[in-house]
Design a protein around this motif. Structure first.
Motif: not given
Length: 690
Positions: A214, A217, A225, A235-236, A565, A603, A608, A611
């Motif tokens: 995170d 973000d 990014n 996402q992770y 993604r 993404h 989706a 986050q």
């Protein structure tokens, strides 16, 4: 009656019609000399002088004709009879000369005897006598041959040993020389040109230690990014347990769980070696005995692909028989711009000139380790002002490498993969467990790991007592720890099948820490206001949101739609992906993903999933822990995420309250209270004077 000295009587032709044809020219010449001798007999002294001169002349001729040099020495060494070869041209000629001398002497002695005897012998008797003499002379050849002596067993053993050693040296040399050419490339891409040079499949791997998912973000990472927007990523990425640096970095380059590759922690005890592994002691940790798997850089070198490794954990341990072509020793104080330059220096080395050039200097696999985010996360905490600056500097490093690729026209020729090994969670003096208040450490021989504590009893009979004490600890601090034996460890941890794993474990929940005196006295610290350090810790349940890592990839091996993604995956999958990007065969491992990857969307898609922004420090859990597997850890993980929405349905009998305006206001006040508490706690960690 013929004259007694007539040569016709001594000539074999007179009594054997085939004699002339059976005699060699040299023997016929010898007979002519014998006949001449019979006509003009010489004294014994004259004969001896004559024969000696003949022998000397022939010896001189032999010396002139005989070859000399190193080959003669080799023939003597490998001859079964040493330096004397009795059956050869030289010996046969010497034998004929000796036979000729013997015959002449016998003829000179027998000539007079024959003269005296012929008066009383008839033709038949004379023929018989001469026939016998001829047989004796011919039989003389049988005694000239000497059979070869048997070679000495010592000589045979010595020569055999020399041959075996030479063969072994040649074999090992050939094996080593050819080790980089025994390649099978199922995914080899053709050489690509950037306009000035040819590039074989090349991948740059960058590890940002401690970079939590995170962190992307927070508006501090434009370069990362941008990579996400132009590449492919989940996402992770989930680390492996325990979520600490050395086990996870070795997992990234082997595809194996820590229990399989042997590096089961940053610190651990090996009962077979009777030694301890300390990651902060390179003299002890950088030895191949600890690293029980073949890393990617060795696999690449064996398959003809050079590797350049910059400070990657384990790269200095000389793990296998093949070393990386370039290895940079760890230097924790190295400035990030220097790391950018080093990566680009390796990329600027001469590459293949054409398809047949198998020995370029440029490495195709470049791996760089960046410790700064992890170091400052421990020192200042993951929510501090200082860590924001460190995150920004790490992003600048990525931006510098990407800019270097663009300036060299390599954006579409070189793969770049950015990963991290784990996340980070905030700590507090209020979230500590004093282990020696609950466990009799006098019964413990060693304590492994950090922040988890692996207990090894001094005696086998102490194990039962320690299990009881640990079980009580788990019940008393259900919100703070998990407790397991090696046999009851959750299967998802993959942390049991190795003797380097201690038999009994106390694992803190995310955000908690376990301490022992005299390192830290919890009661005293609470009374005096002492702040616990480190302010950030990892090593917790690898599936907790605060432990999540990152994976971002872009390049020719990832021909996906920009901003693609992927489903989240564990870091055991990275090894296969890297191998495929380089076109090399991976070794057997725990991963299953292979290129090409299969995105599930973008993404930016409306559907989706949102986050996840985990709460840090995490919210407390009311789960109960016992010595054994428990599903309560999953509940704790879910409860700590701010994306988990409370159920709209209240317990029976409270529907009116939940739907009333008063209930709504109460709920809002509770949410505000929680938010304010989290904010105050974070500021207190950043500024202890508060």
């Amino acid at each position: 009656m013929p004259h007694p000295r007539s040569p016709s009587l001594l000539s074999p032709a007179n009594y054997d019609n085939d004699a002339a044809s059976l005699r060699s020219p040299s023997e016929q010449d010898s007979d002519s000399d014998d006949d001449e001798f019979l006509r003009h007999p010489r004294s014994t002294l004259e004969l001896s002088q004559h024969d000696r001169s003949v022998l000397e002349d022939e010896d001189e001729l032999e010396k002139l004709l005989t070859r000399t040099g190193p080959a003669l020495g080799l023939r003597r060494i490998f001859s079964p009879n040493g330096s004397s070869v009795r059956i050869g041209k030289r010996e046969r000629r010497r034998a004929r000369r000796e036979a000729r001398l013997s015959r002449r002497e016998r003829v000179s002695e027998e000539g007079e005897l024959m003269y005296e005897m012929e008066e009383g012998l008839g033709d038949d008797d004379t023929s018989s006598l001469m026939s016998g003499s001829s047989m004796d002379l011919d039989g003389k050849e049988d005694y000239l041959y000497e059979p070869p002596s048997k070679p000495s067993w010592r000589r045979i053993v010595f020569v055999s040993a020399i041959i075996a050693i030479l063969f072994l040296i040649l074999f090992l040399g050939a094996y080593k020389a050819s080790s980089t050419f025994r390649a099978v490339h199922p995914h080899v891409q053709p050489l690509l040109s950037n306009g000035t040079s040819l590039f074989a499949p090349t991948t740059i791997l960058i590890s940002l230690d401690g970079f939590r998912a995170d962190f992307l973000d927070r508006g501090l990472t434009p370069a990362l990014n941008s990579l996400i927007a132009n590449g492919v990523s989940p996402q992770y990425m989930t680390p492996s347990f325990p979520s600490v640096t050395f086990p996870n970095h070795f997992t990234l380059v082997t595809g194996l769980y820590p229990e399989s590759h042997g590096v089961v922690g940053n610190t651990f005890w090996d009962p077979d070696l009777d030694e301890a592994f300390f990651y902060t002691h390179p003299a002890a940790s950088m030895q191949p005995k600890w690293w029980n798997a073949e890393p990617l850089w060795e696999t690449a070198e064996k398959q003809g692909i050079k590797a350049g490794i910059h400070m990657w954990p384990g790269s200095e341990a000389h793990i296998g028989i093949v070393e990386p072509s370039y290895v940079d020793k760890y230097n924790g104080s190295e400035a990030l711009p220097r790391k950018i330059n080093r990566v680009l220096e390796l990329l600027d080395l001469p590459g293949p000139e054409d398809e047949s050039d198998l020995m370029p200097l440029r490495p195709q696999f470049i791996a760089a380790y960046v410790p700064d985010v992890d170091k400052d996360g421990h020192t200042y905490g993951p929510n501090s002002t200082e860590i924001r600056e460190t995150i920004s500097r790490a992003d600048d490093l990525v931006a510098g490498i990407v800019a270097g690729l663009e300036s060299r026209n390599l954006t579409n020729l070189v793969n770049i993969v950015v990963v991290s090994d784990h996340g980070m969670a905030s700590t507090s003096t209020e979230r500590l467990v004093q282990l020696d208040d609950e466990i009799d450490l006098r019964l413990v021989e060693r304590i492994d790991g950090w922040p988890s504590r692996g207990l090894r009893p001094k005696q086998p009979e102490n194990m039962e007592i320690l299990e009881e004490q640990v079980a009580r600890l788990g019940k008393k601090y259900a919100d703070a720890v998990e407790v397991y034996t090696r046999e009851t460890m959750p299967e998802r941890y993959h942390f049991s099948n190795n003797d380097r794993i201690a038999p009994l474990w106390v694992i803190p929940r995310t955000g908690w820490a376990i301490v022992e005196r005299p390192e830290f006295d919890v009661k005293k610290a609470l009374e005096t206001g002492e702040v616990y350090h480190p302010k950030g810790i990892h090593g917790y349940d690898h599936e907790h949101p605060l432990m999540r890592a990152i994976f971002i990839a872009r390049g020719p091996a990832f021909p996906h739609e920009p901003n693609s993604r992927l489903e989240a995956f564990q870091n055991i999958e990275v090894y296969n992906i890297l191998c495929d990007s380089l076109g090399i065969d991976p070794l057997p491992n725990n991963g299953t993903l292979r290129l090409p990857l299969n995105p599930v969307g973008l993404h930016s898609d409306e559907h989706a999933p949102p986050q996840v922004r985990p709460s840090d420090p995490p919210e407390p859990s009311s789960a109960t822990i016992t010595v054994g597997p428990s599903e309560s850890t999953t509940a704790a993980t879910e409860a700590s995420s701010t994306t988990v929405t409370p159920s709209a349905t209240s317990p029976a009998g409270n529907d009116d309250e939940s739907t009333s305006w008063w209930g709504a206001i109460t709920g809002k006040l509770e949410e505000f209270k929680e938010w304010a508490g989290e904010l105050f706690s974070a500021e207190k960690d950043n500024h202890p004077q508060l």
